[in-house]
Design a protein around this motif. Structure first.
Motif, PDB file in Angstrom:
ATOM      1  N   ILE A  54       0.741  -1.200  -0.104  1.00 14.66           N
ATOM      2  CA  ILE A  54      -0.033   0.187  -0.020  1.00 14.66           C
ATOM      3  C   ILE A  54       0.819   1.125   0.010  1.00 14.66           C
ATOM      4  N   LEU A  55       0.266   2.309  -0.427  1.00 12.86           N
ATOM      5  CA  LEU A  55       0.960   3.634  -0.367  1.00 12.86           C
ATOM      6  C   LEU A  55       0.373   4.520   0.603  1.00 12.86           C
ATOM      7  N   GLY A  56       1.135   5.343   1.236  1.00 11.79           N
ATOM      8  CA  GLY A  56       0.572   6.215   2.324  1.00 11.79           C
ATOM      9  C   GLY A  56       0.825   7.576   1.411  1.00 11.79           C
ATOM     10  N   SER A  57      -0.362   8.392   0.971  1.00 13.61           N
ATOM     11  CA  SER A  57      -0.337   9.679   0.524  1.00 13.61           C
ATOM     12  C   SER A  57      -1.120  10.548   1.013  1.00 13.61           C
ATOM     13  N   LYS A  58      -0.938  11.905   0.805  1.00 11.73           N
ATOM     14  CA  LYS A  58      -1.750  13.180   1.211  1.00 11.73           C
ATOM     15  C   LYS A  58      -2.652  13.289   0.279  1.00 11.73           C
ATOM     16  N   ASP A  59      -3.967  13.666   0.553  1.00 15.77           N
ATOM     17  CA  ASP A  59      -4.973  14.065  -0.505  1.00 15.77           C
ATOM     18  C   ASP A  59      -4.801  15.429  -0.541  1.00 15.77           C
ATOM     19  N   SER A  60      -6.039  16.071  -1.150  1.00 17.83           N
ATOM     20  CA  SER A  60      -5.857  17.426  -1.384  1.00 17.83           C
ATOM     21  C   SER A  60      -6.418  18.426  -0.149  1.00 17.83           C
ATOM     22  N   ASN A  61      -6.750  17.866   0.951  1.00 16.00           N
ATOM     23  CA  ASN A  61      -6.987  18.287   2.230  1.00 16.00           C
ATOM     24  C   ASN A  61      -5.686  18.163   3.195  1.00 16.00           C
ATOM     25  N   ASP A  62      -4.543  17.523   2.579  1.00 15.20           N
ATOM     26  CA  ASP A  62      -3.388  17.437   3.552  1.00 15.20           C
ATOM     27  C   ASP A  62      -3.502  16.317   4.264  1.00 15.20           C
ATOM     28  N   SER A  63      -4.622  15.330   4.374  1.00 13.92           N
ATOM     29  CA  SER A  63      -4.824  14.383   4.929  1.00 13.92           C
ATOM     30  C   SER A  63      -4.086  13.221   4.613  1.00 13.92           C
ATOM     31  N   MET A  64      -3.673  12.216   5.283  1.00 13.60           N
ATOM     32  CA  MET A  64      -3.322  11.082   4.804  1.00 13.60           C
ATOM     33  C   MET A  64      -4.191   9.957   4.552  1.00 13.60           C
ATOM     34  N   VAL A  65      -4.122   9.360   3.385  1.00  8.45           N
ATOM     35  CA  VAL A  65      -4.890   8.308   2.879  1.00  8.45           C
ATOM     36  C   VAL A  65      -4.236   7.223   2.415  1.00  8.45           C
ATOM     37  N   ALA A  66      -4.830   6.124   2.299  1.00  7.38           N
ATOM     38  CA  ALA A  66      -4.148   4.673   2.009  1.00  7.38           C
ATOM     39  C   ALA A  66      -4.502   4.323   0.415  1.00  7.38           C
ATOM     40  N   ILE A  67      -3.617   4.009  -0.279  1.00  9.05           N
ATOM     41  CA  ILE A  67      -4.046   3.599  -1.724  1.00  9.05           C
ATOM     42  C   ILE A  67      -3.260   2.259  -1.808  1.00  9.05           C
ATOM     43  N   ARG A  87       3.126  14.211  -2.816  1.00  9.75           N
ATOM     44  CA  ARG A  87       2.087  13.718  -2.043  1.00  9.75           C
ATOM     45  C   ARG A  87       2.527  12.335  -1.452  1.00  9.75           C
ATOM     46  N   ASP A  88       3.219  11.553  -2.137  1.00  9.05           N
ATOM     47  CA  ASP A  88       3.353  10.225  -1.773  1.00  9.05           C
ATOM     48  C   ASP A  88       4.411  10.168  -0.779  1.00  9.05           C
ATOM     49  N   LYS A  89       4.048   9.709   0.245  1.00  8.02           N
ATOM     50  CA  LYS A  89       5.200   9.765   1.592  1.00  8.02           C
ATOM     51  C   LYS A  89       5.838   8.122   1.846  1.00  8.02           C
ATOM     52  N   PHE A  90       5.129   7.344   1.844  1.00  9.46           N
ATOM     53  CA  PHE A  90       5.816   5.812   2.109  1.00  9.46           C
ATOM     54  C   PHE A  90       5.058   4.759   1.504  1.00  9.46           C
ATOM     55  N   VAL A  91       5.805   3.632   1.489  1.00  2.99           N
ATOM     56  CA  VAL A  91       5.302   2.505   1.157  1.00  2.99           C
ATOM     57  C   VAL A  91       5.495   1.367   1.981  1.00  2.99           C
ATOM     58  N   VAL A  92       4.183   0.595   2.272  1.00  2.00           N
ATOM     59  CA  VAL A  92       4.393  -0.549   3.433  1.00  2.00           C
ATOM     60  C   VAL A  92       4.130  -1.810   2.689  1.00  2.00           C
ATOM     61  N   LEU A  93       4.913  -2.726   2.576  1.00  2.00           N
ATOM     62  CA  LEU A  93       4.660  -4.133   2.224  1.00  2.00           C
ATOM     63  C   LEU A  93       4.348  -5.017   3.525  1.00  2.00           C
ATOM     64  N   ALA A  94       3.634  -5.919   3.256  1.00  2.00           N
ATOM     65  CA  ALA A  94       3.374  -6.924   4.336  1.00  2.00           C
ATOM     66  C   ALA A  94       2.768  -8.302   4.015  1.00  2.00           C
ATOM     67  N   SER A  95       2.832  -9.207   4.895  1.00  2.00           N
ATOM     68  CA  SER A  95       2.524 -10.491   4.589  1.00  2.00           C
ATOM     69  C   SER A  95       0.936 -10.341   5.183  1.00  2.00           C
ATOM     70  N   ASP A  96       0.100 -11.441   4.883  1.00  2.00           N
ATOM     71  CA  ASP A  96      -1.278 -11.401   5.343  1.00  2.00           C
ATOM     72  C   ASP A  96      -1.563 -11.557   6.590  1.00  2.00           C
ATOM     73  N   GLY A  97      -0.732 -11.852   7.605  1.00  2.00           N
ATOM     74  CA  GLY A  97      -0.786 -11.871   8.794  1.00  2.00           C
ATOM     75  C   GLY A  97      -0.991 -10.641   9.486  1.00  2.00           C
ATOM     76  N   VAL A  98      -0.542  -9.528   8.850  1.00  2.00           N
ATOM     77  CA  VAL A  98      -0.909  -8.056   9.049  1.00  2.00           C
ATOM     78  C   VAL A  98      -2.392  -7.654   8.486  1.00  2.00           C
ATOM     79  N   TRP A  99      -2.421  -7.988   7.227  1.00  2.00           N
ATOM     80  CA  TRP A  99      -3.753  -7.541   6.458  1.00  2.00           C
ATOM     81  C   TRP A  99      -4.965  -8.217   6.780  1.00  2.00           C
ATOM     82  N   ASP A 100      -5.038  -9.581   7.616  1.00  2.00           N
ATOM     83  CA  ASP A 100      -5.925 -10.078   8.184  1.00  2.00           C
ATOM     84  C   ASP A 100      -6.645  -9.546   9.324  1.00  2.00           C
ATOM     85  N   VAL A 101      -5.917  -8.749  10.025  1.00  2.00           N
ATOM     86  CA  VAL A 101      -6.454  -7.950  11.134  1.00  2.00           C
ATOM     87  C   VAL A 101      -6.381  -6.389  11.105  1.00  2.00           C
TER      88      VAL A 101
END
Length: 471
Positions: A214-227, A303-317
């Protein structure tokens, strides 16, 4: 980790300085020619034996110049997750990241083998493409746009297509190597992969299975959103299920976990793989499970700040939004990956108190290339020796691949179902794949033991001397 179950006991260019236009392929060759004056990947290592001495390559808990990684073993046995961040990969401005989630009796070995070998294959294919571009576009880059000398092998000259081809070829080669490996039984063991190459403002991604980026990015309101950058390639996706069924594989869920679609052999209720694509798992490669990756390319912005990669043990919860919130609010960047894993561990205890926690692995890549100072890093519980070790590439902690102290266990796997939005996105994005996976002759061997997790006690047994039952 999305493992297998078996119930067989029940059923048997821009322009030149003079304004002259040049093609994207010329820019590609020019980029590599400029980089030749700097340190490259081939200067460090070309074989697995040299990997331990490669600078800026980390695969254990710690940090690098622009990233942090962390993994924690679950309560299902040996940790089958593997991870890697490789800065200065191929050239100084290229970073490779990957998460690999193993499953099956030898899943931890498969995941580590892929972690170590796949980046080398990717680099090799890109270097090969570079050489072809140097030959076929030499006249072009010297200003001769009317040259009749064209390498017929090179059909598409865009950087995007070069990386796409490199990902497809490297994944195919990786699976082929696993099939022929003399000491690694991948018949009913395998691994997911989500791999990413950051080159300047470009992200190139290849992935199979249900690990996610996933990508952590800022939207037009300068709020962090997940892509969400990747799609969880599970059997519940319509196109994946259709391919598997065309190849005589079966897709259905067990009664006690109706939310988890699994892949089964046509003639036996095994192995129950909870993903549609994977490295290894050769018992299912004739029946629609493939190792051909999805590929995508994204151009980054400020606007793009960071990328997170994770196994499904994280995304399951944890949801995409929750992970982005955690990473964006940590006290120090070096603690981001560990904080995500610890948050996932708490959620496992809260949401599934009777289920054993899955392995979790996280890579956090900060796109501005900045990390904390060493003093901040030490405040988070990491020693200066860890910083030095990881940053230089000389890893002090060695992994044990013998699988000892690992006992198979029985428990339910909680796999998050893909949303309709993800399904729609998947139907819009993708690459053409072979209908029925492999074409080579399959040597069937006897199986003993149990699959990694989410398993019942018995797997089907096949013998090369026995006639295989018909579907």
């Amino acid at each position: 980790m999305g493992g297998c179950v078996s119930i067989s006991s029940q059923s048997n260019c821009s322009s030149r300085s003079n304004g002259e236009k040049i093609s994207p392929s010329c820019l590609w060759v020019d980029m590599f020619q400029r980089k030749r004056s700097r340190r490259t990947f081939s200067d460090h290592a070309t074989t697995l034996q040299h990997l331990s001495s490669v600078p800026n390559r980390i695969f254990t808990n710690g940090r690098s110049t622009s990233s942090c990684i962390f993994t924690q073993q679950g309560r299902k046995g040996i940790n089958q997750d593997a991870m890697i961040v490789w800065e200065d990969f191929m050239t100084d401005d290229v970073t490779f990241c990957g998460i690999f989630d193993g499953h099956g009796p030898h899943g931890h070995l498969v995941a580590r083998k892929v972690r170590d070998t796949l980046p080398l294959k990717l680099s090799s294919f890109m270097n090969s493409a570079e050489s072809k571009k140097n030959r076929s576009n030499a006249n072009c880059c010297n200003g001769d746009m009317k040259s009749d000398v064209v390498d017929p092998v090179v059909k598409d000259t865009s950087v995007d297509s070069l990386w796409r081809e490199a990902f497809l070829k490297s994944y195919k080669s990786m699976d082929k190597e696993l099939r022929s490996h003399p000491n690694l039984d991948c018949f009913c063991s395998g691994s997911t992969a989500v791999t990413l190459v950051k080159q300047g403002s470009n992200l190139f991604m290849g992935y199979i299975g249900d690990s996610r980026a996933i990508l952590g990015s800022k939207d037009s309101n300068d709020s962090m959103v997940a892509i969400q950058l990747t799609v969880d390639l599970k059997p519940d996706l319509p196109r994946e299920a259709e391919r598997i069924k065309r190849c005589k594989g079966r897709v259905f869920a067990l009664q006690d976990e109706p939310e988890v679609q699994r892949v089964w052999l046509p003639f036996d209720d095994a192995p129950g793989l909870a993903m549609a694509r994977a490295f290894g798992d050769f018992c299912l490669k004739e029946y629609g499970v493939i190792s051909i990756p999805e590929f995508s390319h994204r151009i980054l912005t400020d606007r793009d700040k960071f990328v997170v990669l994770a196994s499904d043990g994280v995304w399951d919860v944890l949801s995409n939004e929750e992970v982005v919130e955690i990473v964006s609010s940590v006290a120090t960047r070096a603690s981001a990956a560990r904080t995500v894993v610890e948050s996932a561990a708490r959620e496992w205890k809260s949401k599934y108190p009777t289920s054993k926690m899955d392995d979790c692995a996280v890579v956090c890549l900060f796109l501005d290339g900045k990390m904390d100072s060493e003093s901040d890093y030490e405040e988070q519980g990491f020693s200066s020796a860890t910083i030095q070790s990881n940053h230089s590439g000389n890893i002090a902690v060695e992994e044990s691949d013998d699988g000892q102290n690992s006992e198979p266990c029985l428990q339910r796997n909680y796999t998050v179902r893909s949303s309709d939005q993800e399904n729609d996105h998947y139907n819009r994005v993708g690459v053409d794949v072979e209908d029925c996976g492999i074409s080579e002759d399959q040597n069937w061997s006897g199986l003993e033991g149990v699959t990694r997790v989410n398993s019942l006690v018995q797997l089907p047994r096949f013998s090369s001397s026995e006639e295989r039952p018909r579907p």
